[in-house]
Design an enzyme around this catalytic site. Structure first.
Site, PDB file in Angstrom:
ATOM      1  N   ARG A 157       0.868  -1.140  -0.093  1.00  0.00           N
ATOM      2  CA  ARG A 157      -0.165   0.039  -0.073  1.00  0.00           C
ATOM      3  C   ARG A 157       0.876   1.227   0.004  1.00  0.00           C
ATOM      4  NH1 ARG A 157      -2.033  -3.578   3.794  1.00  0.00           N
ATOM      5  NH2 ARG A 157      -4.142  -4.299   3.150  1.00  0.00           N
ATOM      6  N   LYS A 184      -2.464  -1.799   7.233  1.00  0.00           N
ATOM      7  CA  LYS A 184      -3.957  -1.637   7.595  1.00  0.00           C
ATOM      8  C   LYS A 184      -4.505  -2.910   8.172  1.00  0.00           C
ATOM      9  CE  LYS A 184      -8.282  -0.581   4.452  1.00  0.00           C
ATOM     10  NZ  LYS A 184      -8.474  -0.329   3.244  1.00  0.00           N
ATOM     11  N   HIS A 265      -2.267   2.707  -6.077  1.00  0.00           N
ATOM     12  CA  HIS A 265      -2.667   1.506  -5.496  1.00  0.00           C
ATOM     13  C   HIS A 265      -2.386   0.668  -6.738  1.00  0.00           C
ATOM     14  CE1 HIS A 265      -4.481  -0.257  -2.145  1.00  0.00           C
ATOM     15  NE2 HIS A 265      -5.200  -0.855  -3.036  1.00  0.00           N
ATOM     16  N   ARG A 268      -0.163  -2.335  -6.182  1.00  0.00           N
ATOM     17  CA  ARG A 268      -0.329  -3.352  -5.505  1.00  0.00           C
ATOM     18  C   ARG A 268      -1.379  -4.170  -6.321  1.00  0.00           C
ATOM     19  NH1 ARG A 268      -1.228  -4.990  -0.175  1.00  0.00           N
ATOM     20  NH2 ARG A 268      -3.425  -5.580   0.536  1.00  0.00           N
ATOM     21  N   HIS A 291      -3.415  -9.806   2.841  1.00  0.00           N
ATOM     22  CA  HIS A 291      -4.735  -9.513   2.899  1.00  0.00           C
ATOM     23  C   HIS A 291      -4.947 -10.696   3.806  1.00  0.00           C
ATOM     24  CE1 HIS A 291      -5.083  -7.395  -1.127  1.00  0.00           C
ATOM     25  NE2 HIS A 291      -5.958  -6.914  -0.434  1.00  0.00           N
ATOM     26  N   TYR A 300      -8.938  -7.746  -5.983  1.00  0.00           N
ATOM     27  CA  TYR A 300      -8.097  -7.016  -6.705  1.00  0.00           C
ATOM     28  C   TYR A 300      -7.491  -7.674  -8.065  1.00  0.00           C
ATOM     29  CZ  TYR A 300      -6.998  -4.017  -2.489  1.00  0.00           C
ATOM     30  OH  TYR A 300      -6.779  -3.540  -1.743  1.00  0.00           O
TER      31      TYR A 300
END
Length: 317
Positions: A157, A184, A265, A268, A291, A300
């Site tokens: 990220r 995150k 982004h 990623r 994740h 994604y």
């Protein structure tokens, strides 16, 4: 919660500054920024109409949501409702966002506007190669090459990428180990490591590119990705996460691609999409991306995989 929510508007009294500090760190920095902006917008809306914002009436929130529907995306509306809810919970007030009326309005807006996200494109490996090919030998180019390749290979990220410091790095025979202290999905700060292997092509090897940047910039402590001024002097502080998006868009444009379709982004999502398209198993992808949810990770994986094992390929058309 933010100072705006906790102190100025909600008027919640925490007994010590230390307690408030820990409460503020319960959410990621970018989440706090979003809460601040969202709450400020709602407070302005209420003040213009001379209605209470804390505790807000259900009808006030319903009207606020309905008005936003004319100009805002569904994702923005949902996020602002979350911010309103957080503010009320911080003030120990019942949140009007949980009411049947508010939920019904949101459901109606979703059915009317749709919820398909307007995602930025993933910078897949072909895009990354084109972007790197535009770079020369200036100090800024050396930094950008390292930033793009590390960001892609680590599926970082933006906030994670700019937070990496010298002390987080360990170069080994196999490549580079990077310790992430916060992310995150790691709000409690337990930390975890990401492995960045050597690339087969020296021009696009993330490990060699980072070594080159560190050698040329002479950075020996602190943040590894920093500003470089026109005279080639390296800044003392790390880049902000928004600068990652600026650099990505600059290189995308230089590569002849549409920069409007890419963002910070994209690095990623690009690694995740490329890995999925090349048959890397989902567990390995999630280990690299960090994740926790398989469903979120799969979101994604973009259009590059649409024709992989497509059901219509071998039916005789």
């Amino acid at each position: 919660m933010s100072d705006i929510i906790v102190k100025k508007e909600c008027e919640v009294d925490f007994s010590t500054e230390k307690a408030k500090k820990y409460i503020l760190h319960a959410k990621a920095d970018n989440t706090i920024k979003s809460y601040k902006a969202d709450w400020k917008d709602f407070v302005s809306y209420c003040r213009e109409r001379d209605v209470a914002y804390l505790a807000a009436d259900v009808n006030t929130v319903i009207n606020y949501v309905a008005e936003m529907a004319d100009t805002k995306k569904v994702s923005t509306i949902v996020r602002r409702l979350s911010s309103i809810s957080q503010a009320h919970q911080a003030a120990d007030c019942g949140s009007p966002t949980f009411s049947f009326g508010v939920k019904a309005v949101i459901k109606g807006i979703k059915k009317t506007k749709g919820t398909l996200p307007n995602k930025k494109k993933a910078a897949v490996i072909e895009d990354i190669r084109m972007m790197v090919d535009t770079l020369g030998g200036s100090l800024t180019d050396i930094r950008d090459r390292a930033l793009i390749l590390i960001g892609f290979a680590g599926a970082f990220r933006r906030s994670e990428l700019v937070a990496i410091t010298i002390n987080d790095l360990e170069f080994t025979r196999d490549g580079l180990t990077i310790m992430l202290k916060h992310s995150k999905t790691d709000q409690e700060g337990q930390g975890y490591k990401k492995g960045i292997p050597y690339g087969s092509n020296p021009e696009t090897c993330p490990v060699r590119s980072l070594q080159d940047w560190l050698n040329q910039s002479k950075i020996s402590e602190g943040a590894i990705f920093r500003s470089v001024n026109k005279s080639g002097r390296v800044g003392k502080k790390g880049l902000c996460d928004n600068t990652v998006a600026v650099i990505v868009k600059k290189l995308v444009k230089a590569a002849g691609l549409d920069e409007r379709k890419y963002s910070g982004h994209s690095l990623r999502s690009g690694l995740i999409t490329t890995a999925a398209n090349r048959g890397v198993d989902e567990r390995s992808i999630m280990k690299q991306s960090g994740h926790k949810s398989l469903t979120v990770m799969r979101s994604y994986i973009q259009d590059a995989t649409l024709f992989k094992n497509n059901a219509a390929t071998n039916v005789g058309l």
